[in-house]
Design a protein around this motif. Structure first.
Motif, PDB file in Angstrom:
ATOM      1  N   ILE A  18      41.533 -15.772   3.980  1.00  0.00           N
ATOM      2  CA  ILE A  18      40.771 -15.436   2.782  1.00  0.00           C
ATOM      3  C   ILE A  18      39.602 -16.405   2.621  1.00  0.00           C
ATOM      4  CG2 ILE A  18      40.849 -15.433   0.252  1.00  0.00           C
ATOM      5  CD1 ILE A  18      43.743 -14.301   0.553  1.00  0.00           C
ATOM      6  N   ASN A  19      39.890 -17.681   2.733  1.00  0.00           N
ATOM      7  CA  ASN A  19      38.819 -18.673   2.585  1.00  0.00           C
ATOM      8  C   ASN A  19      37.754 -18.505   3.662  1.00  0.00           C
ATOM      9  OD1 ASN A  19      40.422 -19.616   0.516  1.00  0.00           O
ATOM     10  ND2 ASN A  19      40.439 -21.725   1.215  1.00  0.00           N
ATOM     11  N   MET A  20      38.169 -18.182   4.874  1.00  0.00           N
ATOM     12  CA  MET A  20      37.195 -17.987   5.952  1.00  0.00           C
ATOM     13  C   MET A  20      36.321 -16.762   5.665  1.00  0.00           C
ATOM     14  SD  MET A  20      37.504 -20.570   7.849  1.00  0.00           S
ATOM     15  CE  MET A  20      36.399 -20.060   9.160  1.00  0.00           C
ATOM     16  N   ALA A  21      36.892 -15.731   5.063  1.00  0.00           N
ATOM     17  CA  ALA A  21      36.099 -14.555   4.686  1.00  0.00           C
ATOM     18  C   ALA A  21      35.055 -14.936   3.637  1.00  0.00           C
ATOM     19  CB  ALA A  21      37.004 -13.439   4.176  1.00  0.00           C
ATOM     20  N   VAL A  22      35.441 -15.773   2.700  1.00  0.00           N
ATOM     21  CA  VAL A  22      34.502 -16.239   1.690  1.00  0.00           C
ATOM     22  C   VAL A  22      33.373 -17.025   2.363  1.00  0.00           C
ATOM     23  CG1 VAL A  22      34.210 -17.785  -0.296  1.00  0.00           C
ATOM     24  CG2 VAL A  22      36.181 -16.240  -0.182  1.00  0.00           C
ATOM     25  N   LEU A  23      33.739 -17.889   3.291  1.00  0.00           N
ATOM     26  CA  LEU A  23      32.720 -18.670   4.014  1.00  0.00           C
ATOM     27  C   LEU A  23      31.761 -17.759   4.774  1.00  0.00           C
ATOM     28  CD1 LEU A  23      34.900 -21.644   5.284  1.00  0.00           C
ATOM     29  CD2 LEU A  23      33.069 -21.727   3.554  1.00  0.00           C
ATOM     30  N   ARG A  24      32.304 -16.740   5.426  1.00  0.00           N
ATOM     31  CA  ARG A  24      31.435 -15.790   6.138  1.00  0.00           C
ATOM     32  C   ARG A  24      30.498 -15.089   5.167  1.00  0.00           C
ATOM     33  NH1 ARG A  24      36.259 -14.932   8.926  1.00  0.00           N
ATOM     34  NH2 ARG A  24      36.715 -13.078   7.693  1.00  0.00           N
TER      35      ARG A  24
END
Length: 122
Positions: free
Chosen positions: A107-113
């Motif tokens: 989830i956090n990586m999706a936000v970063l992307r």
């Protein structure tokens, strides 16, 4: 969850002028969570602290999108709120049931992307 992740990554826009700062905060929390997860069996306190910091991040995101002045589309606001709720519930499972931390990291990586796609690190 995957639809919400995809939606955030595709349509993320900042509600503040400091998108780079947002990116850096999310990246720092995500790195802390990832690194502490590797050592969770030997340093559970650090892992629990990283989970707590991740919860604080998501609480701040919800407060931000709940603000009437927030210009994000309602659909994206709803997705962020859903992800925050999922994060809260899954964090409890990680702490109590030894569930995987991987969904939280994804989830956090999706936000970063999403932040990066909108020029968050430039």
């Amino acid at each position: 969850m995957s639809q919400a992740l995809k939606g955030y990554a595709e349509h993320a826009t900042s509600t503040k002028s400091g998108r780079r700062s947002e990116y850096e905060v999310v990246a720092k929390v995500t790195k802390q969570l990832r690194d502490s997860a590797v050592e969770a069996k030997t340093n559970f306190a650090a892992f629990a602290n990283a989970l707590h910091m991740n919860q604080r991040l998501w609480t701040a995101l919800v407060v931000d999108v709940a603000d009437e002045a927030n210009p994000l589309p309602d659909e994206l606001k709803a997705r962020i709120m859903y992800l925050a709720d999922f994060t809260r519930h899954h964090t409890k499972r990680v702490l109590r049931e030894n569930a995987s931390v991987l969904p939280l990291l994804e989830i956090n990586m999706a936000v970063l992307r999403g932040l990066k796609a909108e020029g968050g690190t430039q």
